[in-house]
Scaffold this motif. Structure first.
Motif, mmCIF file in Angstrom:
data_model
loop_
_atom_site.group_PDB
_atom_site.id
_atom_site.type_symbol
_atom_site.label_atom_id
_atom_site.label_comp_id
_atom_site.label_asym_id
_atom_site.label_seq_id
_atom_site.Cartn_x
_atom_site.Cartn_y
_atom_site.Cartn_z
ATOM 1 N N MET A 226 7.322 -0.331 -1.527
ATOM 2 C CA MET A 226 8.243 -1.438 -1.243
ATOM 3 C C MET A 226 7.664 -2.646 -1.966
ATOM 4 N N VAL A 227 8.476 -3.244 -2.834
ATOM 5 C CA VAL A 227 8.002 -4.312 -3.707
ATOM 6 C C VAL A 227 8.993 -5.464 -3.679
ATOM 7 N N ASN A 228 8.479 -6.710 -3.692
ATOM 8 C CA ASN A 228 9.393 -7.851 -3.754
ATOM 9 C C ASN A 228 9.719 -8.167 -5.213
ATOM 10 N N LYS A 229 10.618 -9.131 -5.437
ATOM 11 C CA LYS A 229 11.053 -9.479 -6.794
ATOM 12 C C LYS A 229 9.931 -10.054 -7.659
ATOM 13 N N GLN A 230 8.892 -10.585 -7.020
ATOM 14 C CA GLN A 230 7.756 -11.117 -7.766
ATOM 15 C C GLN A 230 6.801 -10.009 -8.210
ATOM 16 N N GLY A 231 7.097 -8.774 -7.818
ATOM 17 C CA GLY A 231 6.266 -7.645 -8.228
ATOM 18 C C GLY A 231 5.108 -7.364 -7.289
ATOM 19 N N ARG B 251 4.464 -4.634 -1.117
ATOM 20 C CA ARG B 251 4.446 -4.960 0.309
ATOM 21 C C ARG B 251 4.073 -3.761 1.154
ATOM 22 N N LEU B 252 4.366 -2.567 0.650
ATOM 23 C CA LEU B 252 4.012 -1.343 1.358
ATOM 24 C C LEU B 252 3.864 -0.234 0.335
ATOM 25 N N SER B 253 2.855 0.588 0.511
ATOM 26 C CA SER B 253 2.708 1.765 -0.344
ATOM 27 C C SER B 253 2.289 2.945 0.515
ATOM 28 N N LYS B 254 2.872 4.075 0.219
ATOM 29 C CA LYS B 254 2.548 5.307 0.937
ATOM 30 C C LYS B 254 2.429 6.405 -0.105
ATOM 31 N N TYR B 255 1.261 7.031 -0.155
ATOM 32 C CA TYR B 255 1.000 8.093 -1.127
ATOM 33 C C TYR B 255 0.922 9.431 -0.417
ATOM 34 N N TYR B 256 1.505 10.445 -1.036
ATOM 35 C CA TYR B 256 1.505 11.790 -0.466
ATOM 36 C C TYR B 256 0.625 12.737 -1.271
ATOM 37 N N LEU C 207 -0.971 2.155 -11.561
ATOM 38 C CA LEU C 207 0.281 2.880 -11.394
ATOM 39 C C LEU C 207 1.350 1.961 -10.811
ATOM 40 N N GLU C 208 0.996 1.245 -9.745
ATOM 41 C CA GLU C 208 1.957 0.341 -9.112
ATOM 42 C C GLU C 208 2.401 -0.758 -10.068
ATOM 43 N N ALA C 209 1.466 -1.311 -10.819
ATOM 44 C CA ALA C 209 1.821 -2.369 -11.766
ATOM 45 C C ALA C 209 2.798 -1.857 -12.822
ATOM 46 N N PHE D 92 12.645 -4.162 -3.540
ATOM 47 C CA PHE D 92 12.855 -2.918 -4.265
ATOM 48 C C PHE D 92 12.106 -1.817 -3.529
ATOM 49 N N ILE D 93 12.736 -0.674 -3.392
ATOM 50 C CA ILE D 93 12.062 0.504 -2.854
ATOM 51 C C ILE D 93 12.047 1.531 -3.973
#
Length: 142
Positions: free
Chosen positions: A7-12, A15-20, A31-33, A66-67
């Motif tokens: 879950m990411v805001n418009k500024q990049g 806000r939340l990350s979940k890895y499986y 990776l997130e960037a 953004f999700i």
């Protein structure tokens, strides 16, 4: 199979990350960037499915949020697209305000854990997803 959800805001900002799957912390940041930069740069009229390295990215934008879900090549993009919408509907049903989500990330993780287990979708029924949280809320009120 689902590899990660962001879950990411418009500024990049994530806000939340979940890895499986196991990903080193240093590689997660890179990776997130890359993923966020790629999805935020796309126009609204472009497709919400993007190929990125070994993943297919499925993303949806809700207001300033953004999700993004990273999946394997053999995963059905439309089912993940609908899963994201279902996830947002569950969040909307449980939380009265969007701001509440950011202050209750533990509950968001519980919701995700009810929906996705080891990278596989296990539940989509909103009432069944929320049942454990509502039981916890009832216990804390007592």
């Amino acid at each position: 199979m689902i590899k990660f959800l962001l879950m990411v805001n418009k500024q990049g900002q994530t806000r939340l990350s979940k890895y499986y799957e196991a990903v080193d912390l240093g590689k997660r940041a890179a990776l997130e960037a890359d993923v966020v930069r790629g999805c935020l740069a796309r126009r609204k009229e472009e497709c919400s499915f993007v190929e990125y390295k070994d993943y297919k990215l499925v993303y949806r934008q809700y207001a300033a949020l953004f999700i993004v879900v990273g999946v394997t090549e053999n995963e059905n993009e439309l089912s993940i697209y609908e899963l994201v919408h279902n996830f947002v509907e569950v969040l909307d049903k449980y939380f009265s305000r969007v701001v509440s989500i950011m202050f209750n990330l533990d509950k968001v993780h519980i919701i995700l854990d009810e929906m996705i287990l080891n990278g596989h979708i296990v539940e989509t029924n909103k009432n069944r997803i929320l049942a454990p949280l509502l039981a916890l809320d009832k216990m804390t009120e007592s």
